[in-house]
Motif scaffolding. Sequence first.
Motif, PDB file in Angstrom:
ATOM      1  N   TRP A   1     -85.217  -8.051 -89.364  1.00 34.67           N
ATOM      2  CA  TRP A   1     -83.879  -7.658 -88.927  1.00 34.67           C
ATOM      3  C   TRP A   1     -83.293  -8.709 -88.005  1.00 34.67           C
ATOM      4  O   TRP A   1     -82.948  -8.468 -86.862  1.00 34.67           O
ATOM      5  CB  TRP A   1     -83.897  -6.264 -88.298  1.00 34.67           C
ATOM      6  N   ARG A   2     -83.215  -9.933 -88.532  1.00 35.41           N
ATOM      7  CA  ARG A   2     -82.613 -11.069 -87.849  1.00 35.41           C
ATOM      8  C   ARG A   2     -81.589 -11.688 -88.784  1.00 35.41           C
ATOM      9  O   ARG A   2     -81.481 -11.301 -89.935  1.00 35.41           O
ATOM     10  CB  ARG A   2     -83.684 -12.105 -87.501  1.00 35.41           C
ATOM     11  N   LEU A   3     -80.864 -12.668 -88.289  1.00 32.55           N
ATOM     12  CA  LEU A   3     -79.908 -13.400 -89.114  1.00 32.55           C
ATOM     13  C   LEU A   3     -80.400 -14.821 -89.309  1.00 32.55           C
ATOM     14  O   LEU A   3     -81.175 -15.333 -88.496  1.00 32.55           O
ATOM     15  CB  LEU A   3     -78.525 -13.402 -88.439  1.00 32.55           C
ATOM     16  N   PRO A   4     -79.935 -15.494 -90.375  1.00 35.58           N
ATOM     17  CA  PRO A   4     -80.393 -16.861 -90.618  1.00 35.58           C
ATOM     18  C   PRO A   4     -79.985 -17.812 -89.495  1.00 35.58           C
ATOM     19  O   PRO A   4     -78.890 -17.696 -88.947  1.00 35.58           O
ATOM     20  CB  PRO A   4     -79.700 -17.254 -91.927  1.00 35.58           C
ATOM     21  N   GLU A   5     -80.883 -18.747 -89.157  1.00 32.98           N
ATOM     22  CA  GLU A   5     -80.578 -19.753 -88.140  1.00 32.98           C
ATOM     23  C   GLU A   5     -79.508 -20.717 -88.631  1.00 32.98           C
ATOM     24  O   GLU A   5     -78.742 -21.237 -87.836  1.00 32.98           O
ATOM     25  CB  GLU A   5     -81.834 -20.559 -87.784  1.00 32.98           C
ATOM     26  N   GLU A   6     -79.514 -21.001 -89.924  1.00 34.66           N
ATOM     27  CA  GLU A   6     -78.529 -21.886 -90.529  1.00 34.66           C
ATOM     28  C   GLU A   6     -77.726 -21.114 -91.551  1.00 34.66           C
ATOM     29  O   GLU A   6     -78.193 -20.128 -92.111  1.00 34.66           O
ATOM     30  CB  GLU A   6     -79.213 -23.046 -91.250  1.00 34.66           C
ATOM     31  N   ASN A   7     -76.538 -21.602 -91.810  1.00 30.39           N
ATOM     32  CA  ASN A   7     -75.674 -20.954 -92.769  1.00 30.39           C
ATOM     33  C   ASN A   7     -74.904 -22.015 -93.533  1.00 30.39           C
ATOM     34  O   ASN A   7     -74.470 -22.989 -92.961  1.00 30.39           O
ATOM     35  CB  ASN A   7     -74.717 -20.023 -92.025  1.00 30.39           C
ATOM     36  N   HIS A   8     -74.734 -21.799 -94.827  1.00 30.15           N
ATOM     37  CA  HIS A   8     -74.030 -22.779 -95.639  1.00 30.15           C
ATOM     38  C   HIS A   8     -72.833 -22.203 -96.368  1.00 30.15           C
ATOM     39  O   HIS A   8     -72.164 -22.917 -97.088  1.00 30.15           O
ATOM     40  CB  HIS A   8     -75.000 -23.422 -96.639  1.00 30.15           C
ATOM     41  N   SER A   9     -72.555 -20.913 -96.172  1.00 30.32           N
ATOM     42  CA  SER A   9     -71.450 -20.333 -96.938  1.00 30.32           C
ATOM     43  C   SER A   9     -70.453 -19.538 -96.101  1.00 30.32           C
ATOM     44  O   SER A   9     -69.389 -19.219 -96.586  1.00 30.32           O
ATOM     45  CB  SER A   9     -72.007 -19.439 -98.054  1.00 30.32           C
ATOM     46  N   SER A  10     -70.754 -19.220 -94.874  1.00 29.51           N
ATOM     47  CA  SER A  10     -69.850 -18.452 -94.015  1.00 29.51           C
ATOM     48  C   SER A  10     -69.875 -19.025 -92.602  1.00 29.51           C
ATOM     49  O   SER A  10     -70.796 -19.741 -92.239  1.00 29.51           O
ATOM     50  CB  SER A  10     -70.260 -16.977 -93.963  1.00 29.51           C
ATOM     51  N   THR A  11     -68.881 -18.663 -91.808  1.00 24.27           N
ATOM     52  CA  THR A  11     -68.863 -19.126 -90.422  1.00 24.27           C
ATOM     53  C   THR A  11     -69.473 -18.115 -89.466  1.00 24.27           C
ATOM     54  O   THR A  11     -69.694 -18.412 -88.303  1.00 24.27           O
ATOM     55  CB  THR A  11     -67.424 -19.433 -89.968  1.00 24.27           C
ATOM     56  N   ALA A  12     -69.759 -16.889 -89.971  1.00 26.32           N
ATOM     57  CA  ALA A  12     -70.339 -15.839 -89.126  1.00 26.32           C
ATOM     58  C   ALA A  12     -70.955 -14.759 -90.010  1.00 26.32           C
ATOM     59  O   ALA A  12     -70.570 -14.600 -91.180  1.00 26.32           O
ATOM     60  CB  ALA A  12     -69.274 -15.222 -88.234  1.00 26.32           C
ATOM     61  N   TYR A  13     -71.899 -14.031 -89.442  1.00 25.17           N
ATOM     62  CA  TYR A  13     -72.506 -12.861 -90.088  1.00 25.17           C
ATOM     63  C   TYR A  13     -72.678 -11.753 -89.062  1.00 25.17           C
ATOM     64  O   TYR A  13     -72.753 -12.015 -87.861  1.00 25.17           O
ATOM     65  CB  TYR A  13     -73.881 -13.179 -90.674  1.00 25.17           C
ATOM     66  N   ILE A  14     -72.815 -10.535 -89.574  1.00 28.01           N
ATOM     67  CA  ILE A  14     -73.056  -9.352 -88.745  1.00 28.01           C
ATOM     68  C   ILE A  14     -74.330  -8.679 -89.227  1.00 28.01           C
ATOM     69  O   ILE A  14     -74.609  -8.620 -90.425  1.00 28.01           O
ATOM     70  CB  ILE A  14     -71.877  -8.359 -88.848  1.00 28.01           C
ATOM     71  N   LEU A  15     -75.084  -8.147 -88.292  1.00 23.36           N
ATOM     72  CA  LEU A  15     -76.268  -7.359 -88.586  1.00 23.36           C
ATOM     73  C   LEU A  15     -76.104  -6.011 -87.899  1.00 23.36           C
ATOM     74  O   LEU A  15     -75.703  -5.955 -86.734  1.00 23.36           O
ATOM     75  CB  LEU A  15     -77.508  -8.083 -88.041  1.00 23.36           C
ATOM     76  N   LEU A  16     -76.375  -4.935 -88.614  1.00 24.73           N
ATOM     77  CA  LEU A  16     -76.305  -3.591 -88.048  1.00 24.73           C
ATOM     78  C   LEU A  16     -77.714  -3.021 -87.941  1.00 24.73           C
ATOM     79  O   LEU A  16     -78.600  -3.382 -88.717  1.00 24.73           O
ATOM     80  CB  LEU A  16     -75.449  -2.676 -88.934  1.00 24.73           C
TER      81      LEU A  16
END
Length: 133
Positions: free
Chosen positions: A37-52
Amino acid sequence: MGGRGTYSTGQEPEQKYHAVGEIDGVKILEPIDGKQWRLPEENHSSTAYILLHPDGTFKRYREYNEDHTAKFDIDYHPEDKALGTGKRPILHIHEYHMKKGTLVREPARFMTEEEYTTYKRFFVNVPEGAYLP
């Protein structure tokens, strides 16, 4: 959304997350395995993500730099060690910076009222004013 460097080596990264919705144009991710239940350290397709959280309450918002590395997190959970909030969950920010080629997550700091106002649209099921010490 994969491990560090997989895009640069031409490898298709293993998918570890899937989008389950969005809030104001920002994708809500869930781990495919149901465990991380974490988010990726790097991202290649969006500028932000949300985790619930599994119950649908806001857990984390992560914004990314132009180089696709994490810029900052807004978290909602108790932060007694850094902020002295005891067991009460509080909205707070962790900023990231590079140190000797490694991405380092800074200790928590309180959100400003301006930051809260800017991002509050993402704070699902979080009480109004939950950023106040």
